[in-house]
Design a protein around this motif. Structure first.
Motif, short mmCIF file in Angstrom:
data_model
loop_
_atom_site.label_atom_id
_atom_site.label_comp_id
_atom_site.label_asym_id
_atom_site.label_seq_id
_atom_site.Cartn_x
_atom_site.Cartn_y
_atom_site.Cartn_z
N ILE A 1 38.80 33.25 30.78
CA ILE A 1 37.44 32.38 30.26
C ILE A 1 36.35 33.06 29.54
CG2 ILE A 1 35.67 31.20 31.37
CD1 ILE A 1 37.66 30.53 34.05
N GLU A 2 36.19 34.42 29.73
CA GLU A 2 34.99 34.91 28.97
C GLU A 2 35.62 35.40 27.58
OE1 GLU A 2 33.79 38.36 31.32
OE2 GLU A 2 33.09 37.05 32.81
N SER A 3 36.96 35.67 27.31
CA SER A 3 37.27 36.20 25.97
C SER A 3 37.69 34.98 25.11
CB SER A 3 38.48 37.17 26.32
OG SER A 3 39.73 36.46 26.47
N ASN A 4 37.75 35.13 24.12
CA ASN A 4 38.24 34.24 23.10
C ASN A 4 39.59 34.13 22.98
OD1 ASN A 4 35.54 33.54 22.45
ND2 ASN A 4 35.39 34.85 20.86
N GLN A 5 40.43 35.10 23.36
CA GLN A 5 41.90 35.12 23.47
C GLN A 5 42.54 34.34 24.37
OE1 GLN A 5 42.41 39.36 23.35
NE2 GLN A 5 41.91 39.99 21.28
N GLY A 6 41.86 34.02 25.34
CA GLY A 6 42.65 33.44 26.58
C GLY A 6 43.24 34.14 27.38
N PHE A 7 44.63 34.00 27.49
CA PHE A 7 45.58 34.90 28.52
C PHE A 7 46.07 35.69 27.86
CE2 PHE A 7 45.16 30.82 31.16
CZ PHE A 7 44.78 31.55 32.47
N ALA A 8 46.04 35.91 26.58
CA ALA A 8 46.66 36.97 25.42
C ALA A 8 46.02 38.17 25.67
CB ALA A 8 46.56 36.54 24.11
N ASN A 9 44.92 38.04 26.29
CA ASN A 9 44.10 39.42 26.49
C ASN A 9 44.63 40.47 27.64
OD1 ASN A 9 42.00 41.30 26.46
ND2 ASN A 9 40.37 40.23 27.53
N ALA A 10 45.07 41.67 26.89
CA ALA A 10 45.92 42.61 27.70
C ALA A 10 45.14 43.24 28.71
CB ALA A 10 46.45 43.43 26.86
N ASP A 11 43.56 43.33 28.67
CA ASP A 11 42.70 44.26 29.48
C ASP A 11 42.69 43.57 30.83
OD1 ASP A 11 42.04 45.73 27.37
OD2 ASP A 11 40.06 44.82 26.89
N GLY A 12 42.98 42.20 31.07
CA GLY A 12 42.94 41.66 32.33
C GLY A 12 44.16 42.09 33.21
N TYR A 13 45.03 42.51 32.64
CA TYR A 13 46.59 42.67 33.01
C TYR A 13 46.54 44.21 33.51
CZ TYR A 13 47.74 38.18 31.38
OH TYR A 13 47.66 36.62 31.00
N MET A 14 45.89 45.27 33.06
CA MET A 14 45.95 46.35 33.32
C MET A 14 45.79 46.76 34.89
SD MET A 14 46.81 48.00 30.64
CE MET A 14 47.94 46.88 29.97
N THR A 15 44.74 46.23 35.35
CA THR A 15 44.50 46.34 36.78
C THR A 15 45.84 45.89 37.62
OG1 THR A 15 42.14 45.99 36.55
CG2 THR A 15 43.08 45.52 38.77
N ALA A 16 46.30 44.64 37.30
CA ALA A 16 47.34 44.12 37.90
C ALA A 16 48.64 45.19 37.81
CB ALA A 16 47.74 42.83 37.56
N LEU A 17 48.82 45.59 36.55
CA LEU A 17 49.99 46.45 36.59
C LEU A 17 49.83 47.90 37.15
CD1 LEU A 17 52.50 47.27 34.51
CD2 LEU A 17 50.87 48.27 33.14
N PHE A 18 48.71 48.38 37.11
CA PHE A 18 48.49 49.67 37.89
C PHE A 18 48.61 49.56 39.37
CE2 PHE A 18 47.03 50.98 33.72
CZ PHE A 18 48.15 51.92 33.40
N TRP A 19 47.71 48.50 39.83
CA TRP A 19 47.67 48.22 41.22
C TRP A 19 49.16 47.70 41.58
CZ3 TRP A 19 43.59 44.28 43.65
CH2 TRP A 19 43.53 44.54 44.71
N GLY A 20 49.77 47.39 40.72
CA GLY A 20 51.16 46.51 41.43
C GLY A 20 51.95 47.97 41.43
N PHE A 21 51.91 48.92 40.80
CA PHE A 21 52.77 50.29 40.85
C PHE A 21 52.22 50.63 42.46
CE2 PHE A 21 52.81 51.13 36.30
CZ PHE A 21 54.12 50.61 36.22
N GLY A 22 51.22 50.74 42.92
CA GLY A 22 50.57 51.09 44.26
C GLY A 22 50.95 50.18 45.31
N LEU A 23 51.37 48.77 44.88
CA LEU A 23 51.71 47.99 46.00
C LEU A 23 53.39 48.03 45.93
CD1 LEU A 23 51.21 45.32 47.66
CD2 LEU A 23 51.75 44.11 45.67
N LEU A 24 53.95 48.41 44.86
CA LEU A 24 55.31 48.73 45.01
C LEU A 24 55.78 49.91 45.85
CD1 LEU A 24 58.32 48.03 44.00
CD2 LEU A 24 57.78 49.68 42.06
#
Length: 96
Positions: free
Chosen positions: A45-68
């Motif tokens: 919502i905050e960025s002009n790129q919409g869901f294409a902004n990769a910064d929002g996915y970094m937390t999910a990626l690294f936390w996902g390793f911990g969850l795994l």
């Protein structure tokens, strides 16, 4: 250290510990989903790129390793080694 007799109380305590570990994993997974959905949606919502902004996915990626890793620690020992592997190994060493 665990006791390895098959009394009903021992089996009950082992079952309670197993359920507590599984419950902890499920809570971790729910928090992971909720927090990361919030982060991804708010970043899109905050960025002009919409869901294409990769910064929002970094937390999910690294936390996902911990969850795994958490999931592997909860489910893999009985899946890979079998249900009574620990007890069988102890009996094997005691019989030597």
């Amino acid at each position: 250290m665990k006791t390895y007799n098959n009394t009903p109380n021992t089996k009950l305590e082992e079952a309670k510990r197993a359920v507590k570990k599984i419950k902890g994993f499920y809570i971790h997974a729910i928090v992971y989903i909720c927090v990361n959905l919030f982060i991804i949606i708010s970043n899109s919502i905050e960025s002009n790129q919409g869901f294409a902004n990769a910064d929002g996915y970094m937390t999910a990626l690294f936390w996902g390793f911990g969850l795994l890793a958490h999931g592997v620690s909860v489910f893999a020992p009985s899946f890979i080694l079998g249900r009574n592997w620990e007890e069988r190994k102890i009996q094997e060493y005691m019989n030597k």
